[in-house]
Design a protein around this motif. Structure first.
Motif, mmCIF file in Angstrom:
data_model
loop_
_atom_site.group_PDB
_atom_site.id
_atom_site.type_symbol
_atom_site.label_atom_id
_atom_site.label_comp_id
_atom_site.label_asym_id
_atom_site.label_seq_id
_atom_site.Cartn_x
_atom_site.Cartn_y
_atom_site.Cartn_z
ATOM 1 N N LEU A 35 44.426 9.522 73.764
ATOM 2 C CA LEU A 35 44.243 9.737 74.564
ATOM 3 C C LEU A 35 44.477 10.191 76.045
ATOM 4 C CD1 LEU A 35 43.979 5.076 74.690
ATOM 5 C CD2 LEU A 35 42.655 6.884 73.738
ATOM 6 N N SER A 36 44.179 10.320 76.754
ATOM 7 C CA SER A 36 44.413 11.398 77.797
ATOM 8 C C SER A 36 45.441 10.223 79.056
ATOM 9 C CB SER A 36 43.543 12.464 78.582
ATOM 10 O OG SER A 36 42.246 11.351 79.065
ATOM 11 N N ALA A 37 45.783 11.160 80.182
ATOM 12 C CA ALA A 37 46.668 10.950 81.312
ATOM 13 C C ALA A 37 45.510 9.644 81.825
ATOM 14 C CB ALA A 37 47.288 12.209 81.730
ATOM 15 N N GLU A 38 44.136 10.459 81.656
ATOM 16 C CA GLU A 38 43.348 9.904 82.885
ATOM 17 C C GLU A 38 42.917 8.690 82.621
ATOM 18 O OE1 GLU A 38 43.341 14.207 84.118
ATOM 19 O OE2 GLU A 38 43.441 13.103 82.156
ATOM 20 N N LEU A 39 42.978 8.423 80.605
ATOM 21 C CA LEU A 39 42.232 6.911 79.757
ATOM 22 C C LEU A 39 43.941 6.477 80.374
ATOM 23 C CD1 LEU A 39 40.238 9.344 77.176
ATOM 24 C CD2 LEU A 39 39.684 8.119 79.016
#
Length: 476
Positions: A35-39
């Protein structure tokens, strides 16, 4: 209670804490890459906001229930009556809060955040069905330990097997919250066999509302510290990436603190016992040794985390989390401030039933934390939130130290700490520039060299705490 029983309970508590630490260490690097930092920021934001509903439905009833259960556990009829009163009160509050939560999230437009909020309903439900407070009250730590280990293991397996891409964010949220809910439900057979059924008509739920409010304040403050930084960062800063990188840095600090805080929780009963027997000399000696032991570890841990941050973050979380290293260098101060304040507060205030003074300290600090967040978040974003957290943690330390000055004054704390501060600074300067051209090799080299230098400096400074801690432990 037999001493052997206490020893077993401490072992089970350590096992629970160990499981709680190891699981994130396994899952976090994997999730950070999938998962990305945003998610991750979106997940943390929705979890933080759902926690307010959990706080309201719990109303301090869990801690209140644990303490009262411990007092009446030899009377099965009274024990059963009390259990069902707290159980139904929490269940009713859970239904009300779940309804309010659903109404609240209905205002969100369809999208990832709304789906995450639906998943977080499991978090709200979990708070209402949790009966682990009963097992803690009767000192049945074995059941809770086994439950924690099994749930953490299943949680790891499910995440590694099912979470494969960013599309699985909502599934990740469901797994995380559902595993907590299942963990609470599986202990019901162990609880129900220790009590008897009491008709609802024989219960008096309202009598517990007022006394439980005393324990609501610490829960409220803990939620503020754990959640409002991310809530404000999301609502004011409106940047999921900032929440994500902050969450990862804060997670490492929380893991660093957890084992030391577990030690503080384990020795609290012994301190309370010494106070109750008015053994002032032994109390003072025990207090000085335990705080020295905390400082012995907290200082190098704080400086060490800061020194390895630049290599640890990319090695542990992967790409896209560079700012977490910057935040980690700020938040690592919480390791020192929170650990020392917990040791002093538990042994000098809580053990002496000075809950009022403790509540004042943490309440003042929480207000300061929220105010600083609101001031700093617009221009500094996650860095401002990190600074607010550290300043608030320092405020708690100074206030609990002031309230405890009849037992341990600031001069004594400085006398305890200065050698560890000097040794930690020397260690930091010595290892900060180490570069073995591989993140993990650099980290290993920094840790080994850092430990050696730290203890060599303490030997040069003629520190005696290690010997005293070992001697104190042999007496227990």
């Amino acid at each position: 209670m037999k001493e052997k029983k206490i020893s077993y309970n401490i072992i089970y508590s350590v096992l629970m804490q160990t499981a709680s630490v190891i699981a994130p260490l396994i899952i976090s690097p994997y999730i950070a890459r999938v998962l990305s930092a945003e998610l991750i920021g979106n997940y943390s934001y929705t979890l933080a906001n759902s926690s307010y509903f959990v706080l309201i439905e719990c109303l301090g009833l869990s801690l209140y229930g644990t303490i009262k259960i411990a007092m009446i556990r030899d009377d099965k009829r009274e024990l059963s009556k009390f259990f069902w009163e707290i159980f139904w009160l929490k269940f009713i509050l859970m239904i009300i809060c779940s309804g309010a939560y659903m109404i609240w999230i209905s205002t969100y437009e369809a999208g990832t955040l709304k789906n995450l909020y639906y998943a977080m309903l499991l978090n709200v439900i979990s708070g209402g069905v949790d009966v682990s407070w009963f097992l803690n009250g009767i000192e049945e730590f074995k059941v809770n330990a086994i439950r924690t280990i099994l749930v953490r293991l299943i949680n790891i397996i499910m995440i590694l097997a099912l979470i494969k891409s960013e599309k699985d964010l909502v599934l990740y949220a469901i797994i995380m919250q559902l595993s907590t809910l299942i963990g609470y439900v599986v202990v019901y057979p162990a609880v129900l066999k220790r009590i008897q059924w009491i008709k609802f008509s024989e219960l008096n739920l309202k009598r517990h509302l007022k006394p439980s409010m005393v324990y609501f304040v610490p829960g409220l403050i803990n939620t503020i510290f754990a959640s409002t930084d991310k809530t404000i960062l999301g609502a004011v800063g409106k940047n999921a990436y900032e929440i994500g990188v902050y969450e990862q840095a804060n997670k490492i600090c929380q893991l660093s603190m957890s084992m030391l805080n577990a030690v503080s929780n384990a020795i609290l009963p012994r301190v309370a016992y010494l106070y109750s027997n008015s053994d002032n000399r032994k109390t003072k000696d025990f207090l000085m040794v335990s705080i020295s032991g905390a400082a012995l570890i907290a200082f190098p841990m704080t400086f060490g985390v800061s020194a390895i941050a630049n290599d640890f973050v990319p090695a542990f979380f992967g790409r896209g989390y560079d700012k977490s290293a910057e935040l980690l260098k700020i938040l690592c101060l919480n390791v020192l401030f929170v650990v020392l304040s917990n040791f002093i507060a538990q042994q000098c205030l809580i053990a002496r039933a000075k809950q009022k003074e403790y509540n004042i300290a943490i309440s003042t600090s929480a207000i300061l934390n929220v105010a600083l967040n609101l001031i700093l978040v617009r221009n500094m974003k996650s860095v401002g939130v990190a600074l607010a957290s550290v300043i608030a943690s320092l405020a708690i330390l100074l206030m609990v130290a002031n309230y405890s000055k009849d037992l341990i004054n600031l001069k004594e704390i400085v006398n305890i700490s200065w050698r560890y501060f000097v040794a930690s600074v020397v260690m930091y300067i010595s290892i900060f520039k180490i570069n073995l051209h591989d993140h993990w090799m650099t980290i290993i080299g920094q840790v080994i060299v850092g430990i050696i230098i730290y203890f060599v400096v303490l030997i040069i400074l003629k520190d005696t705490t290690i010997r005293k801690v070992l001697k104190q432990g042999e007496k227990k």
